[in-house]
Scaffold this motif. Structure first.
Motif, PDB file in Angstrom:
ATOM      1  N   ALA A 149       0.792  -1.233   0.000  1.00  0.00           N
ATOM      2  CA  ALA A 149       0.000   0.000   0.000  1.00  0.00           C
ATOM      3  C   ALA A 149       0.824   1.283   0.000  1.00  0.00           C
ATOM      4  O   ALA A 149       0.382   2.296  -0.519  1.00  0.00           O
ATOM      5  CB  ALA A 149      -0.942   0.003   1.202  1.00  0.00           C
ATOM      6  N   CYS A 150       1.973   1.286   0.607  1.00  0.00           N
ATOM      7  CA  CYS A 150       2.837   2.482   0.648  1.00  0.00           C
ATOM      8  C   CYS A 150       4.198   1.997   0.183  1.00  0.00           C
ATOM      9  O   CYS A 150       5.074   1.713   0.987  1.00  0.00           O
ATOM     10  CB  CYS A 150       2.895   3.035   2.067  1.00  0.00           C
ATOM     11  N   ASP A 164       1.800   4.133  -4.423  1.00  0.00           N
ATOM     12  CA  ASP A 164       2.397   5.218  -3.642  1.00  0.00           C
ATOM     13  C   ASP A 164       1.744   6.523  -4.050  1.00  0.00           C
ATOM     14  O   ASP A 164       1.390   6.730  -5.209  1.00  0.00           O
ATOM     15  CB  ASP A 164       3.913   5.294  -3.806  1.00  0.00           C
ATOM     16  N   ARG A 178       8.285   9.243  -6.473  1.00  0.00           N
ATOM     17  CA  ARG A 178       8.761   8.082  -5.717  1.00  0.00           C
ATOM     18  C   ARG A 178       8.245   6.790  -6.347  1.00  0.00           C
ATOM     19  O   ARG A 178       8.931   5.774  -6.352  1.00  0.00           O
ATOM     20  CB  ARG A 178       8.344   8.189  -4.244  1.00  0.00           C
TER      21      ARG A 178
END
Ligand SMILES: C[S@@+](CC[C@H](N)C(=O)[O-])C[C@H]1O[C@@H](n2cnc3c(N)ncnc32)[C@H](O)[C@@H]1O
Length: 443
Positions: free
Chosen positions: A253-254, A278, A283
């Motif tokens: 998830a991140c 993200d 990123r």
């Protein structure tokens, strides 16, 4: 003529000033400082050192300054930290440290501070012991961390706080992860041994290899060819704790920059689907780049992981929530965190972590597992978030204890008085990491 070594000092000073004055992260600040290629490594060493020991050096500087620290411009604060760092902690000959730092003051446009910086550094040489003793009278000076953080650790970790602070000030090892499917950890170690590079296998992280002497990975053939990645051993525990299996649908998830995404794909080659999300587009691109180097692929998406339009109206067998956090577990790698974090940010971070956890839980299949992770050592972001979540969520069960059986060799862990697994800095040679393995009861 420019004084020899002034360029590297000036780049370090610009970077440190950008952290102190503009709140930039040190790595970004160093890039913006644009040191000449030949100066880059030394500028980086100086800037990292000045940030790492800066809270102690600042207590030295306040004894030398005619006016309060907060009245000094960030560039002057940075000149003093970089200058004092060289005198106390670096191998630089003292006369070179002073003259190159004074010359750097001119290069960074702090002409008015030249005399004062020169006088402070020279007085430090004469009165070093008394000045250090003065600095060490405060907790911030003694431990070179902000007061609030020392106090918080004393309260939260009464048996460990000194070890944590010491570990935060030590140079971190360079830990690699052997890219399963391409090379085993033993073969990677043998490849390094042949090149004269000593390594040490981490007992509880089956792909992790510490390099005895940290080196620039970009110069390692194994890294360039995608046979290994850089990843702390604690971060390498996410994949075994998540325990995904072939065919499963997994959500990271991140995910950026994709360290754990890569490990998940390497560990379970036959995953049904891996969605890596993200919120930060730049990123997220790093996830793609890192996976490409490793010859791996995932469904990379940019957006808020709590948004069903981003992660889809489907249920996942496994969810990794490597939540945005204070980063207080990785201070040894990012000493700028000592300067950038404020205690007032903690409630906001905890609320964000709580919201993400609740939103993602709704996307977890009954019988599925969600791994909550942070690189924080603070309870507010770890046990407190998970405790509250377990109290509010009837179908959530903490299975961290049984899941950690997948990590043989893990040293005895600190008493947590709450759910999850904590690796503290200074305890197993790793960064500080928190994991809670949560399963959704199937009804
Ligand atoms: C701790 S880092 C993740 C590190 C990554 N898992 C790894 O192993 O390389 C946290 C990431 O969460 C991202 N992030 C923060 N809030 C987010 C949100 N609401 N949805 C998706 N990503 C988010 C940040 O941009 C950051 O890249």
């Amino acid at each position: 003529m420019i004084e020899l070594g002034a360029g590297s000092r000036a780049a370090a000073v610009r970077a440190v000033a950008a952290v102190l004055g503009d709140g930039l992260m040190l790595e970004a600040a160093l890039e913006a400082a644009a040191a000449a290629p030949a100066d880059r490594a030394f500028a980086q060493a100086l800037a990292f050192g000045a940030m790492r020991f800066g809270h102690r050096l600042r207590r030295v500087a306040v004894q030398l300054l005619p006016r309060p620290w907060d009245d000094q411009k960030p560039v002057v604060q940075a000149l003093l930290l970089v200058g004092l760092y060289q005198l106390e902690y670096a191998d630089t000959p003292p006369h070179a440290a002073v003259s190159a730092t004074v010359a750097a003051a001119r290069l960074v446009g702090a002409v008015g501070a030249v005399g004062m910086v020169n006088a402070c550094l020279r007085r430090y040489q004469r009165e070093r012991e008394a000045l250090l003793a003065g600095a060490d009278e405060t907790q911030a000076g003694r431990w070179s961390h902000p007061d609030w953080f020392v106090e918080q650790l004393m309260r939260e970790w009464p048996d460990y706080w000194e070890r944590i602070l010491e570990a935060n000030n030590a140079h971190p090892p360079l830990t690699l992860r052997a890219r399963r499917g391409r090379i085993s950890r033993d073969s990677l170690a043998a490849e390094f041994a042949e090149a004269g590079i000593a390594t040490h296998a981490v007992s509880f992280a089956s792909d992790a290899l510490d390099l005895a002497v940290p080196t620039d990975v970009r110069a390692l053939a194994a890294f360039v060819a995608g046979r290994c990645s850089v990843q702390d051993a604690a971060a390498q525990l996410a994949a075994p704790l998540l325990a995904a299996a072939p065919g499963m649908r997994v959500l990271d998830a991140c995910a950026a920059p994709g360290g754990k995404t890569g490990h998940l794909l390497e560990t379970v080659p036959g995953l049904g689907q891996l969605v890596a999300v993200d919120i930060d587009a730049q990123r997220a691109q790093r996830i793609r780049d890192n996976l490409a180097r490793l010859g791996l692929a995932a469904d990379v998406r940019v957006g808020d992981a709590a948004d069903p339009r981003v992660i889809g109206d489907v249920l996942y067998d496994r969810i990794l929530l490597d939540a945005p956090c204070s980063g207080t577990g990785v201070i040894r790698r990012h000493p700028d965190i000592k300067w950038l974090r404020r205690p007032r940010e903690l409630p906001g971070l905890a609320a964000r972590q709580h919201d993400l956890l609740n939103a993602l839980w709704r996307r977890l299949k009954p019988g599925g597992r969600l791994l909550y992770a942070t690189c924080s050592v603070l309870r507010a972001e770890n046990t407190a978030v998970v405790k509250q979540f377990l109290a509010d969520t009837g179908d959530a069960v903490d299975v961290t204890e049984s899941a950690s059986l997948a990590l043989p060799g893990l040293p005895p862990r600190p008493e947590l008085r709450g759910p999850g697994l904590m690796l503290l800095p200074g305890y197993a040679g790793t960064d500080g990491f928190y994991y809670a393995c949560l399963e959704r009861r199937s009804t």
